[in-house]
Design a protein around this motif. Structure first.
Motif: not given
Length: 363
Positions: A102-110, A115-117, A165-175, A197-200
């Motif tokens: 499961v990934g970790t957020v490394t860029r703003p805009g999400l 730093g959050e999972p 998108l800057g989500i490193v280490g794995g997948l996103s848990i979505l829905g 969003d990330v680009a902005r």
């Protein structure tokens, strides 16, 4: 898949994570894993899931559910979504952790802070609801640490847009609804929005929506764009432009191959074949505008493909790419009318050679 059979819906990773969490938490506080386990979806449904994994030890319980995406070609179909639940500090509430895959957020805009999972807001709400329901039935404390894991998720994530998108280490848990609707393209549209969003958030004033890997590499080299500025829109140029209309950037380039940009020049905003084919009569009219001889104009409607039209016009020195680009940018600019967003179109050949480029147009 049998033709005529209704497509079977599936369940999001968020639904599976919430159900696994409910089972694990119930075992943590009560000693028994409910199997099957039910979970509340945002719309009120309560599907039930068989457990693929059930483990407990000192201070933890763990449950896993196999993700069933139904008839959707989802890269996570068949993956095991695992929740490990441990007691948390008093007053801490529900705390989320990223486990294996499961990934970790490394860029703003999400929709989550850096730093959050990468467990998105709706799945988080579903998990909290599942915990609250168990607490209501048992009187247990809701101060828990929930770790979500997807074995092999890091490898699966390479098939998604997460790295960009800057989500490193794995997948996103979505829905958002908990349900996967086959071929709804919701996940792709979601990824387009997050890419903008990330680009902005990074302060970029120029992004490019690309239809595939060839146009992506070509426009990146042509304009010197960083990977974060490249939005893989696929066929969904309308999805990109509608989002940029509300979440503007100074400039957006639409980059694609000749056939896709021909469809855009026809006024189509979904460039997939299901939405419409290349109109050879339209190409014939554009060829006439570009000065093609009458015999060629008359032959174009009988061509097999857009590529054949391109090759025949090029052989006779007719710059059909330029008129396709000019008409395509009119379609794009119309969708951005009334905004300050500038848009241009770049048309590329099959090998990435630039066929035509328009000036920046403002709606």
């Amino acid at each position: 898949m049998d033709e005529g059979r209704a497509l079977r819906p599936g369940w999001t990773t968020g639904t599976c994570a919430a159900a696994a969490t409910r089972a694990a938490f119930a075992a943590l506080v009560g000693g028994t894993f409910p199997d099957p386990v039910d979970v509340a979806l945002p719309g009120g449904r309560r599907p039930r899931f068989a457990l693929a994994l059930a483990e407990a030890g000192a201070g933890f319980a763990r449950a896993g559910i196999v993700k069933d995406a139904g008839d959707d070609p989802d890269v996570t179909h068949g993956a095991v979504i695992v929740a490990t639940v441990r007691p948390g500090a008093p007053g801490s509430g529900v705390t989320f952790r990223a486990g294996e895959g499961v990934g970790t957020v490394t860029r703003p805009g999400l929709p989550l802070p850096v730093g959050e999972p990468a467990i998105n807001p709706v799945p988080r709400a579903m998990i909290r609801t599942a915990i609250a329901e168990v607490c209501g039935a048992t009187g247990a404390s809701a101060d828990v640490v929930v770790e979500i894991a997807v074995p092999n998720g890091a490898a699966l994530a390479q098939k998604t847009l997460n790295p960009r998108l800057g989500i490193v280490g794995g997948l996103s848990i979505l829905g958002t609804t908990g349900i996967v609707v086959p071929f709804s393209c919701a996940a792709w549209i979601h990824a387009i929005h997050r890419g903008v969003d990330v680009a902005r958030a990074a302060g970029l004033d120029h992004i490019a929506g690309v239809t595939g890997s060839t146009s992506e590499a070509a426009i990146a080299a042509l304009d010197g764009l960083a990977e974060i500025a490249l939005v893989d829109m696929g066929d969904f140029v309308g999805g990109l432009l509608k989002y940029v209309r509300v979440h503007p950037v100074a400039r957006v380039t639409i980059a694609g191959g000749f056939a896709k940009m021909t469809k855009l020049s026809q006024g189509l905003l979904d460039l997939h074949s299901r939405a419409g084919e290349v109109d050879l009569g339209h190409l014939a009219r554009l060829a006439a505008q570009a000065g093609a001889p009458a015999a060629l104009v008359e032959a174009i409607p009988r061509a097999n493909t857009a590529l054949e039209v391109l090759q025949r016009t090029q052989a006779e020195g007719v710059d059909i790419g330029a008129v396709v680009a000019a008409r395509a940018v009119e379609t794009a600019a119309a969708l951005l009318r009334g905004t300050a967003v500038g848009v241009d179109v770049a048309v590329f050949g099959r090998t990435g050679a630039l066929l035509a480029r328009t000036p920046v147009t403002r709606g």
